[in-house]
Design an enzyme around this catalytic site. Structure first.
Site, PDB file in Angstrom:
ATOM      1  N   SER A  40      10.385  -1.428  -1.839  1.00  0.00           N
ATOM      2  CA  SER A  40      11.036  -1.599  -3.141  1.00  0.00           C
ATOM      3  C   SER A  40      11.305  -0.255  -3.819  1.00  0.00           C
ATOM      4  O   SER A  40      12.405  -0.025  -4.338  1.00  0.00           O
ATOM      5  CB  SER A  40      10.208  -2.507  -4.049  1.00  0.00           C
ATOM      6  OG  SER A  40       8.893  -2.019  -4.215  1.00  0.00           O
ATOM      7  N   HIS A  63       6.351  -7.281   2.256  1.00  0.00           N
ATOM      8  CA  HIS A  63       6.166  -6.436   1.072  1.00  0.00           C
ATOM      9  C   HIS A  63       5.596  -7.302  -0.051  1.00  0.00           C
ATOM     10  O   HIS A  63       4.502  -7.840   0.071  1.00  0.00           O
ATOM     11  CB  HIS A  63       7.486  -5.762   0.709  1.00  0.00           C
ATOM     12  CG  HIS A  63       7.383  -4.683  -0.326  1.00  0.00           C
ATOM     13  ND1 HIS A  63       6.196  -4.027  -0.614  1.00  0.00           N
ATOM     14  CD2 HIS A  63       8.314  -4.119  -1.154  1.00  0.00           C
ATOM     15  CE1 HIS A  63       6.409  -3.129  -1.558  1.00  0.00           C
ATOM     16  NE2 HIS A  63       7.678  -3.171  -1.915  1.00  0.00           N
ATOM     17  N   HIS A  73      -2.590  -2.029   5.623  1.00  0.00           N
ATOM     18  CA  HIS A  73      -1.617  -1.327   4.783  1.00  0.00           C
ATOM     19  C   HIS A  73      -0.923  -0.270   5.617  1.00  0.00           C
ATOM     20  O   HIS A  73      -1.524   0.314   6.523  1.00  0.00           O
ATOM     21  CB  HIS A  73      -2.308  -0.681   3.574  1.00  0.00           C
ATOM     22  CG  HIS A  73      -1.364  -0.203   2.530  1.00  0.00           C
ATOM     23  ND1 HIS A  73      -0.796   1.059   2.568  1.00  0.00           N
ATOM     24  CD2 HIS A  73      -0.853  -0.815   1.429  1.00  0.00           C
ATOM     25  CE1 HIS A  73       0.002   1.203   1.532  1.00  0.00           C
ATOM     26  NE2 HIS A  73      -0.011   0.090   0.820  1.00  0.00           N
ATOM     27  N   ARG A  83      -6.777  -0.686  -5.729  1.00  0.00           N
ATOM     28  CA  ARG A  83      -6.235  -1.763  -6.563  1.00  0.00           C
ATOM     29  C   ARG A  83      -6.986  -3.071  -6.299  1.00  0.00           C
ATOM     30  O   ARG A  83      -7.111  -3.905  -7.199  1.00  0.00           O
ATOM     31  CB  ARG A  83      -4.733  -1.931  -6.304  1.00  0.00           C
ATOM     32  CG  ARG A  83      -3.924  -0.671  -6.641  1.00  0.00           C
ATOM     33  CD  ARG A  83      -2.477  -0.804  -6.184  1.00  0.00           C
ATOM     34  NE  ARG A  83      -2.390  -0.980  -4.732  1.00  0.00           N
ATOM     35  CZ  ARG A  83      -1.258  -1.246  -4.083  1.00  0.00           C
ATOM     36  NH1 ARG A  83      -0.116  -1.358  -4.749  1.00  0.00           N
ATOM     37  NH2 ARG A  83      -1.254  -1.389  -2.772  1.00  0.00           N
ATOM     38  N   ASP A 127      -2.945  -7.229  -2.524  1.00  0.00           N
ATOM     39  CA  ASP A 127      -2.565  -8.646  -2.495  1.00  0.00           C
ATOM     40  C   ASP A 127      -3.738  -9.571  -2.189  1.00  0.00           C
ATOM     41  O   ASP A 127      -3.677 -10.766  -2.484  1.00  0.00           O
ATOM     42  CB  ASP A 127      -1.469  -8.873  -1.456  1.00  0.00           C
ATOM     43  CG  ASP A 127      -0.197  -8.109  -1.774  1.00  0.00           C
ATOM     44  OD1 ASP A 127       0.167  -8.066  -2.964  1.00  0.00           O
ATOM     45  OD2 ASP A 127       0.418  -7.552  -0.857  1.00  0.00           O
TER      46      ASP A 127
END
Length: 444
Positions: A246, A276, A322, A331, A377
């Protein structure tokens, strides 16, 4: 890390831009021919992994350490950025100021920016009409990206370019477009959510609320902890250097001098891919499938069997691995800390905690995975689900709203620094085979 006092963000940038332009000129004139590494065939056919080829000022990703926003790690941001309440999560407006200026803002600066964004947030009716032209069953990202494209009608950059603006001033209408876009995407995103899941009963914006809290409010969630979660969510999802799909797409399209609306809409379409941003919906759906088949009180041994079953069926365990990171995603860690603080007894959180213990050893045993650790995620869906936002198909839209901060910040700097049209060289397999044969023949 510097701090600053002027509450007007644009005037801050006007001071910073000339020195950064000079810095870039010096870098190019003194070091333009310095090599940054070798390009291998693996890199060319493997998605350009590990290839350094993009300038991205707002954040930097270290494989071992994770993301740093203008040099600050996530825990450091949590310590120094202004918050809505004592001991709370950073305000996204504070991170936006940091991304754009490289300086930690004061509470007054964040409040001024928050008011500015609130005053920019009006969305024309034709944007809603464009979304309404789609079936309500269309994927949320399709509706969201369509809404962003409709916003493009008001692009200040497009008008200025058509009127012959000098390239040294490109950043100014880009700034206006970017701030307008950041202000309006939560309104559009909330409209999509309410249209799809709440019978079209939209909730007006509340200008008294900060960016994250107002987004939560427009979605229909006024729980104070959900507002805190939304502040955290937007902050940590805002930017992840420039090489991800993105971010790179936004930069690539912007390099053609497409305005920020066109660039960000393109970025959203990249974010919508399963490899993604769509991954965050896949994680919760997979976790729920574990519960449906095995129950909430699944043992670690049972969970291990289910993980192997997933892998042996040719699928991946969503939320793990990742493209760059080689350790647990920071995160993920800060979301885990949020859960331990606010929802330690949530059954799905407890399952996520068991997965953290079970999945990495299985993936390590599999032997094909460079990073067996959880990414961002792996946790976000469980937190959202706890506070009632259970519609997993919508989660990527939240990601998209967040990513507007990082992509738009960099777009402003792209124009301020006069970065070039992106145009890498491509080759065919014939070319690669010929080149490699010549290299082999010429080697001693």
């Amino acid at each position: 890390m510097q701090s600053s006092t002027d509450v007007d963000l644009k005037s801050q940038l006007q001071e910073l831009i000339p020195e950064q332009q000079d810095r870039l000129k010096k870098l190019k004139s003194e070091h333009g021919k310095v090599q940054l590494g070798n390009i291998t065939v693996d890199m060319v056919i493997g998605g350009m992994r590990g290839m350094t080829g993009l300038l991205w000022e707002t954040s930097l990703l270290d494989p071992e350490e994770g993301i740093r926003f203008r040099g600050l790690s996530i825990p450091e941001c949590q310590k120094v950025l202004p918050v809505a309440q004592s001991g709370g999560e950073p305000l996204p407006e504070g991170l936006l100021w940091l991304l754009l200026t490289g300086k930690v803002p004061s509470k007054e600066q964040v409040e001024a920016l928050s008011k500015d964004l609130a005053n920019r947030a009006a969305v024309p009716d034709y944007v809603y009409n464009a979304i309404d032209a789609l079936p309500s069953t269309a994927h949320p990202m399709t509706q969201f990206a369509s809404g962003v494209m409709a916003l493009q009608v008001q692009s200040e950059f497009q008008k200025a370019y058509e009127n012959g603006i000098h390239k040294s001033k490109f950043w100014e209408p880009t700034y206006e477009d970017c701030l307008n876009l950041i202000a309006r995407v939560p309104v559009v995103a909330a409209y999509v959510y309410r249209r799809m899941y709440k019978n079209g009963d939209s909730i007006p914006s509340d200008k008294s609320l900060d960016y994250g809290a107002n987004f939560s409010h427009m979605l229909g969630f006024d729980d104070a902890k959900m507002k805190e979660l939304m502040r955290l969510y937007i902050t940590i999802h805002s930017d992840h250097e420039g090489g991800n799909v993105s971010a790179h797409t936004g930069h690539l399209v912007g390099s053609a001098l497409s305005d920020p609306y066109l660039s960000f809409a393109a970025a959203l379409n990249g974010l919508a891919g399963p490899l993604h941003g769509l991954a965050n919906q896949e994680v919760l759906l997979w976790i729920k499938s574990v519960v449906e088949e095995c129950g909430e009180n699944i043992s670690k041994d049972q969970l291990k069997e289910y993980v192997w079953k997933t892998l042996n069926s040719g699928k991946v365990v969503p939320g793990y691995g990742h493209g760059v990171l080689r350790k647990t995603d920071p995160r993920y860690v800060c979301q885990r800390e949020f859960a331990l603080k606010h929802l330690p007894d949530d059954p799905l959180f407890q399952l996520v905690s068991k997965l953290y213990e079970v999945v990495p050893p299985v993936l390590t045993e599999l032997g094909k995975v460079k990073n067996p650790w959880p990414n961002v995620d792996a946790h976000s869906g469980v937190l959202l689900n706890h506070y009632g936002l259970t519609e997993a198909r919508y989660y990527t839209v939240l990601f998209g709203v967040s990513r507007s901060l990082g992509i738009c910040s960099q777009l402003i700097w792209d124009r301020a620094l006069g970065l070039a049209l992106e145009r890498p060289k491509s080759v065919t397999m014939d070319w690669l085979e010929t080149y490699c044969e010549k290299a082999k023949a010429s080697s001693p």
